[in-house]
Enzyme design. Structure first.
Site, mmCIF file in Angstrom:
data_model
loop_
_atom_site.group_PDB
_atom_site.id
_atom_site.type_symbol
_atom_site.label_atom_id
_atom_site.label_comp_id
_atom_site.label_asym_id
_atom_site.label_seq_id
_atom_site.Cartn_x
_atom_site.Cartn_y
_atom_site.Cartn_z
ATOM 1 N N ASP A 90 -5.146 2.164 18.966
ATOM 2 C CA ASP A 90 -3.991 2.746 18.303
ATOM 3 C C ASP A 90 -4.385 3.795 17.269
ATOM 4 O O ASP A 90 -5.556 3.933 16.902
ATOM 5 C CB ASP A 90 -3.178 1.643 17.616
ATOM 6 N N LYS B 41 0.610 5.901 18.310
ATOM 7 C CA LYS B 41 1.960 6.374 18.017
ATOM 8 C C LYS B 41 2.068 6.549 16.508
ATOM 9 O O LYS B 41 1.886 5.605 15.755
ATOM 10 C CB LYS B 41 3.000 5.367 18.512
ATOM 11 N N ALA C 117 -1.647 -5.320 6.946
ATOM 12 C CA ALA C 117 -1.533 -4.363 5.843
ATOM 13 C C ALA C 117 -1.044 -5.009 4.550
ATOM 14 O O ALA C 117 -1.491 -4.631 3.463
ATOM 15 C CB ALA C 117 -0.604 -3.223 6.244
ATOM 16 N N MET D 16 5.853 0.541 7.360
ATOM 17 C CA MET D 16 6.323 1.779 7.987
ATOM 18 C C MET D 16 7.538 2.350 7.264
ATOM 19 O O MET D 16 8.490 2.810 7.878
ATOM 20 C CB MET D 16 6.643 1.531 9.468
ATOM 21 N N GLY E 295 -4.039 2.126 1.941
ATOM 22 C CA GLY E 295 -4.626 0.934 1.352
ATOM 23 C C GLY E 295 -5.952 0.531 1.972
ATOM 24 O O GLY E 295 -6.147 0.629 3.181
#
Length: 283
Positions: A57, A79, A141, A192, A221
């Site tokens: 990704d 993406k 994340a 996001m 981060g």
């Protein structure tokens, strides 16, 4: 030190080892961690070395490419911000095609594959076609960015729950229940949502959350260029105006932001070269 348990897991009356030894393809879904390449787990690194095809990704750190086996076919399927190299259906079909060719396929995702990473669609397709797969978790994340910025995700005094929210949803999907989110007394983490910071703050205030509620943005981060902005729901829009934020980023809302302590990022980075050399010995 105790002995390692070598017992085999049972799968539908047969063993995993027997099932995978049938000559067919298989797929590993692997989380690469959020940014810092050293957040890749030892299990992920080991499995990476057996991959014949790697589909990776956009959020996979380029520094991990050095651990890709030289003979492995690496395919970018990222993406970012509505710019898709392949549609989700095309990605699923590519995974399936490579597995049906008898290949060991590694689907490498940023963060954790189970958190907002379309894992369900891809594993469902494999299940429909009888392709065996395994999932290897990664540092998501929320935990990675919070740790590297010194913000505790939970706190005994003010945050006994933790909620992950995606700021991106299908156009025909269910609307966000802002009222329910605003009533929570724990920590909210939005994924996001860098382009929707103002909207998130406004919606939470409109739903009843005090505008003085602490809010933080952690941009890039766990990377060297990490940037953290701490403010409030009411003040974030103006506080971020003169900051250059590139993404990816997570947004944290809750009293835990006020509990932030200064982290020594140099301590986390000082031995990176040595660890890179150690990991390379496994190639």
């Amino acid at each position: 030190m105790g002995q390692v348990n070598s017992a085999k897991f049972t799968v539908s009356g047969s063993t995993v080892r027997d099932h995978l030894g049938s000559g067919g393809g298989r797929v590993y879904f692997v989380g690469s961690g959020c940014g810092d390449p050293e957040l890749l787990t030892l299990k992920a690194h080991r499995v990476l070395q057996s991959a014949e095809v790697i589909l990776y990704d956009a959020l996979v750190n380029d520094a991990l490419f050095q651990y890709f086996p030289k003979q492995t076919e690496a395919i970018y399927v990222g993406k970012r911000c509505a710019q898709h190299s392949l549609s989700q259906a095309e990605i699923g079909n590519l995974i399936l095609k490579k597995a049906k060719e008898g290949k060991t396929v590694l689907r490498l995702k940023g963060g954790d594959p189970s958190v907002f990473a379309r894992l369900a669609e891809e594993t469902e397709l494999l299940s429909e076609h009888g392709i065996p797969f395994a999932i290897i978790p990664g540092v998501t994340a929320a935990s990675g960015c919070a740790a590297y910025s010194g913000i505790p995700l939970t706190h005994r005094d003010c945050a006994q729950s933790l909620t992950f929210v995606t700021a991106q949803r299908k156009q025909d999907g269910s609307p966000v229940d802002w009222k329910a989110l605003a009533q929570q007394r724990g920590t909210l983490v939005f994924y996001m949502g860098l382009s929707k910071v103002t909207e998130i703050a406004e919606q939470l205030i409109r739903a009843g959350m005090p505008k003085e509620t602490a809010m933080a943005i952690v941009d890039n981060g766990s990377l060297a260029q990490q940037k953290v902005i701490c403010s409030t729901l009411g003040g974030m829009e103006s506080d971020m105006q003169h900051q250059e934020l590139l993404g990816p980023a997570v947004i944290l809302v809750g009293e835990v932001v006020n509990k932030r302590q200064q982290v020594s990022l140099s301590m986390l980075a000082e031995d990176y070269q040595r660890s890179s050399q150690v990991l390379s010995l496994a190639l």
